[in-house]
Design a protein around this motif. Sequence first.
Motif, PDB file in Angstrom:
ATOM      1  N   ILE A   5     -23.307  28.810   0.800  1.00  0.00           N
ATOM      2  CA  ILE A   5     -23.666  30.162   0.677  1.00  0.00           C
ATOM      3  C   ILE A   5     -22.343  30.810  -0.280  1.00  0.00           C
ATOM      4  N   VAL A   6     -21.099  29.908  -0.065  1.00  0.00           N
ATOM      5  CA  VAL A   6     -19.951  30.463  -1.052  1.00  0.00           C
ATOM      6  C   VAL A   6     -20.074  30.259  -2.502  1.00  0.00           C
ATOM      7  N   GLN A   7     -20.431  29.041  -2.709  1.00  0.00           N
ATOM      8  CA  GLN A   7     -20.409  28.513  -4.106  1.00  0.00           C
ATOM      9  C   GLN A   7     -21.139  29.363  -5.179  1.00  0.00           C
ATOM     10  N   PRO A   8     -22.684  29.543  -4.749  1.00  0.00           N
ATOM     11  CA  PRO A   8     -22.996  30.486  -5.817  1.00  0.00           C
ATOM     12  C   PRO A   8     -22.503  31.919  -5.858  1.00  0.00           C
ATOM     13  N   ILE A   9     -22.113  32.473  -4.707  1.00  0.00           N
ATOM     14  CA  ILE A   9     -21.487  33.764  -4.757  1.00  0.00           C
ATOM     15  C   ILE A   9     -20.270  34.023  -5.573  1.00  0.00           C
ATOM     16  N   VAL A  10     -19.413  32.830  -5.396  1.00  0.00           N
ATOM     17  CA  VAL A  10     -18.210  32.741  -6.229  1.00  0.00           C
ATOM     18  C   VAL A  10     -18.514  32.533  -7.467  1.00  0.00           C
ATOM     19  N   GLY A  11     -19.482  31.878  -7.760  1.00  0.00           N
ATOM     20  CA  GLY A  11     -19.786  31.514  -9.367  1.00  0.00           C
ATOM     21  C   GLY A  11     -20.327  32.690  -9.965  1.00  0.00           C
ATOM     22  N   TYR A  12     -21.219  33.540  -9.395  1.00  0.00           N
ATOM     23  CA  TYR A  12     -21.916  34.833  -9.745  1.00  0.00           C
ATOM     24  C   TYR A  12     -20.708  35.938  -9.959  1.00  0.00           C
ATOM     25  N   MET A  13     -19.884  35.835  -9.199  1.00  0.00           N
ATOM     26  CA  MET A  13     -18.672  36.849  -9.068  1.00  0.00           C
ATOM     27  C   MET A  13     -17.852  36.355 -10.225  1.00  0.00           C
ATOM     28  N   SER A  14     -17.204  35.234 -10.368  1.00  0.00           N
ATOM     29  CA  SER A  14     -16.401  34.807 -11.590  1.00  0.00           C
ATOM     30  C   SER A  14     -17.040  35.153 -12.849  1.00  0.00           C
ATOM     31  N   ASP A  15     -18.390  34.628 -13.133  1.00  0.00           N
ATOM     32  CA  ASP A  15     -18.748  35.241 -14.370  1.00  0.00           C
ATOM     33  C   ASP A  15     -18.814  36.721 -14.813  1.00  0.00           C
ATOM     34  N   ARG A  16     -18.591  37.422 -13.766  1.00  0.00           N
ATOM     35  CA  ARG A  16     -18.456  38.849 -14.062  1.00  0.00           C
ATOM     36  C   ARG A  16     -17.150  39.329 -13.899  1.00  0.00           C
ATOM     37  N   THR A  17     -16.105  38.610 -13.766  1.00  0.00           N
ATOM     38  CA  THR A  17     -14.847  39.047 -13.453  1.00  0.00           C
ATOM     39  C   THR A  17     -13.843  38.853 -14.623  1.00  0.00           C
ATOM     40  N   TRP A  18     -13.160  40.039 -15.167  1.00  0.00           N
ATOM     41  CA  TRP A  18     -12.113  39.885 -16.087  1.00  0.00           C
ATOM     42  C   TRP A  18     -11.176  40.661 -15.790  1.00  0.00           C
ATOM     43  N   ASN A  19      -9.741  40.077 -15.496  1.00  0.00           N
ATOM     44  CA  ASN A  19      -8.590  40.861 -15.470  1.00  0.00           C
ATOM     45  C   ASN A  19      -7.386  40.280 -15.848  1.00  0.00           C
ATOM     46  N   ARG A  20      -6.133  40.448 -15.436  1.00  0.00           N
ATOM     47  CA  ARG A  20      -4.936  40.083 -16.462  1.00  0.00           C
ATOM     48  C   ARG A  20      -4.930  38.566 -15.861  1.00  0.00           C
ATOM     49  N   LEU A  21      -5.378  38.031 -14.985  1.00  0.00           N
ATOM     50  CA  LEU A  21      -5.219  36.541 -14.648  1.00  0.00           C
ATOM     51  C   LEU A  21      -6.370  35.707 -15.490  1.00  0.00           C
ATOM     52  N   GLY A  22      -7.706  36.483 -15.729  1.00  0.00           N
ATOM     53  CA  GLY A  22      -8.594  35.849 -16.425  1.00  0.00           C
ATOM     54  C   GLY A  22      -9.863  35.952 -15.737  1.00  0.00           C
ATOM     55  N   ARG A  23     -10.783  35.024 -16.031  1.00  0.00           N
ATOM     56  CA  ARG A  23     -11.948  35.048 -15.253  1.00  0.00           C
ATOM     57  C   ARG A  23     -12.261  34.426 -14.069  1.00  0.00           C
ATOM     58  N   ARG A  24     -11.672  32.922 -14.101  1.00  0.00           N
ATOM     59  CA  ARG A  24     -11.861  31.968 -12.964  1.00  0.00           C
ATOM     60  C   ARG A  24     -10.596  31.793 -12.460  1.00  0.00           C
ATOM     61  N   LYS A  25      -9.540  32.226 -12.885  1.00  0.00           N
ATOM     62  CA  LYS A  25      -8.325  32.008 -12.355  1.00  0.00           C
ATOM     63  C   LYS A  25      -7.787  32.868 -10.919  1.00  0.00           C
ATOM     64  N   PRO A  26      -8.493  34.060 -10.851  1.00  0.00           N
ATOM     65  CA  PRO A  26      -8.393  34.778  -9.730  1.00  0.00           C
ATOM     66  C   PRO A  26      -8.796  34.097  -8.616  1.00  0.00           C
ATOM     67  N   PHE A  27      -9.755  33.187  -8.807  1.00  0.00           N
ATOM     68  CA  PHE A  27     -10.211  32.508  -7.482  1.00  0.00           C
ATOM     69  C   PHE A  27      -9.900  31.297  -7.180  1.00  0.00           C
ATOM     70  N   PHE A  28      -8.919  30.843  -8.343  1.00  0.00           N
ATOM     71  CA  PHE A  28      -8.084  29.600  -7.968  1.00  0.00           C
ATOM     72  C   PHE A  28      -7.063  30.091  -7.120  1.00  0.00           C
ATOM     73  N   LEU A  29      -6.403  31.120  -7.350  1.00  0.00           N
ATOM     74  CA  LEU A  29      -5.351  31.514  -6.498  1.00  0.00           C
ATOM     75  C   LEU A  29      -5.820  31.996  -5.028  1.00  0.00           C
ATOM     76  N   VAL A  30      -6.739  32.752  -4.883  1.00  0.00           N
ATOM     77  CA  VAL A  30      -7.277  33.154  -3.425  1.00  0.00           C
ATOM     78  C   VAL A  30      -7.686  31.733  -2.641  1.00  0.00           C
ATOM     79  N   GLY A  31      -8.332  30.942  -3.516  1.00  0.00           N
ATOM     80  CA  GLY A  31      -8.684  29.594  -2.591  1.00  0.00           C
ATOM     81  C   GLY A  31      -7.398  28.863  -2.344  1.00  0.00           C
ATOM     82  N   ALA A  32      -6.630  28.714  -3.195  1.00  0.00           N
ATOM     83  CA  ALA A  32      -5.403  27.995  -2.825  1.00  0.00           C
ATOM     84  C   ALA A  32      -4.603  28.560  -1.834  1.00  0.00           C
ATOM     85  N   ILE A  33      -4.475  29.724  -1.621  1.00  0.00           N
ATOM     86  CA  ILE A  33      -3.760  30.334  -0.520  1.00  0.00           C
ATOM     87  C   ILE A  33      -4.267  30.124   0.668  1.00  0.00           C
ATOM     88  N   LEU A  34      -5.739  30.183   0.745  1.00  0.00           N
ATOM     89  CA  LEU A  34      -6.401  29.915   2.118  1.00  0.00           C
ATOM     90  C   LEU A  34      -6.608  28.456   2.442  1.00  0.00           C
TER      91      LEU A  34
END
Length: 501
Positions: free
Chosen positions: A60-89
């Motif tokens: 469930i998680v991987q395609p949703i995260v992939g879809y969201m990261s394809d559409r993400t862009w902020n000060r951290l970047g596209r993929r790096k926000p997900f690196f951060l959240v995943g690392a903490i959890l």
Amino acid sequence: MKAKPRLDFWQLWNMSFGYVGIQFGFALQNANVSRIFETLGASIDEIPILWIAGPVTGLIVQPIVGYMSDRTWNRLGRRKPFFLVGAILASLALFVMPNSPALWFAAGMLWILDASINITMEPMRAFVGDMLPDEQRTSGFAMQTFFIGASSVVGSLMPWLLSNVFQVANTAPEGVVPDSVKWSFILGGGVYFITVMWTVFRVKEYSPEEQQAFHGEDPGQGDAAGGADFELNHQRYAMGGSLLVVGGVVFTALIQSLGWDKGLYILSCGAGAYGVLQLIAAWRYRAGSRSGLVEIIHDLGNMPTAMRQLALAQVFTWFALFAFFIYATGAVTSHHFGSSDPQSVAYNEGANWVGVLMSVYNGVAALVAFLLPILAKRTSRVSTHMACLIIGGFGLASMYVFRNPHFLIISMIGLGIAWSSLLTLPYAILSSVVPYRKMGVYMGMFNFFIVIPQILAAAVLGLLVRTVFNGQAILALVLGGASMVVAAVLMLRVKDEHHGT
């Protein structure tokens, strides 16, 4: 078209360094979760179903995260926000899991840990496709494989090192996880967080506008951080979804009425759930929606040809790997050390030896990773992967033949060669054939062909070990070896559309 620049060695290093932590956590999970479950009272035939939470979450998680990261862009970047959240959890889950007060709690923590690792890991795969030109992607994935192998050596060895070098207790009262395992997970949580943060702060991602320039598009041409418009045959999906729902219900009823293994409920309910998702997607498309679930279902049904060809080989390969992950501890402790009692000295010596063996195959994988780009360039990525899978299949099956535990190192050398190739070449092939705008979602979908065999392994192997194999876990590893050889044969179907390194 602006050429995407090649990265030097240290840029590749920084880009993939987060995999040290990811795989440290994954290695601790693979080497010790069955041990934790058995310590908390699980029987050998219950182990596969307890592992099922992780793969279902990944599905469930991987395609949703992939879809969201394809559409993400902020000060951290596209993929790096997900690196951060995943690392903490994931770090928090590693701290908590070995201190689980009960079996159900440990199974729940495995669910959380696996989901958190997936949140970090899936964007890391897409990251290589984002940052590297085609001709450098095999080298990029090989760098990830090196870190996976090297960190897994230490991660798998941790309980053994702590108990033999630092004299940390390796046994504990009934129902209590030994301190050697607890401290291994605590150290693993720290390593996970620190290494992922290194990648987050040391690498700058390309902006959506830069990605458009690399692919010959004008900056204003479409949404570089999103998807394109598409058409969905909603009638076909409505019909297919209905058939899957009916099939899932019938299969579930058969399992219940005939008393089949309960693990098969995962397959029947999974088929029905996917049917429901298809029905929802068809309904939403008719209502005018072109995003979210609708687009994911469309993309899944329109995978690139090379991805479809890789899929079946992946299923057989990962079935073999999960047979090993699930049953390595039970097989080695019973077949080679002669004990199935988690409180016995022999069992815990055998369980620690499993950690050593896992460090060996991961160490081999780290070394072989440097050879794969060279071999793939001189032959092809497909033929190189086939050869590695055949070697790995025979290595896994040889665990039955070698009765001396030390000879199992030979088995692990073969398995390590296959593991190195598996973590490198299929992803290099895939990243060359999927649209750059959908790199994340297709990398996430590729995880289906890791998760589905894990579900099959959990559903089927428990039944086989209990009935056909008469409780001999080692025979599950022999079956895994045969499955890996089948995967090598299926690679003959794969048409690699790019041969760069």
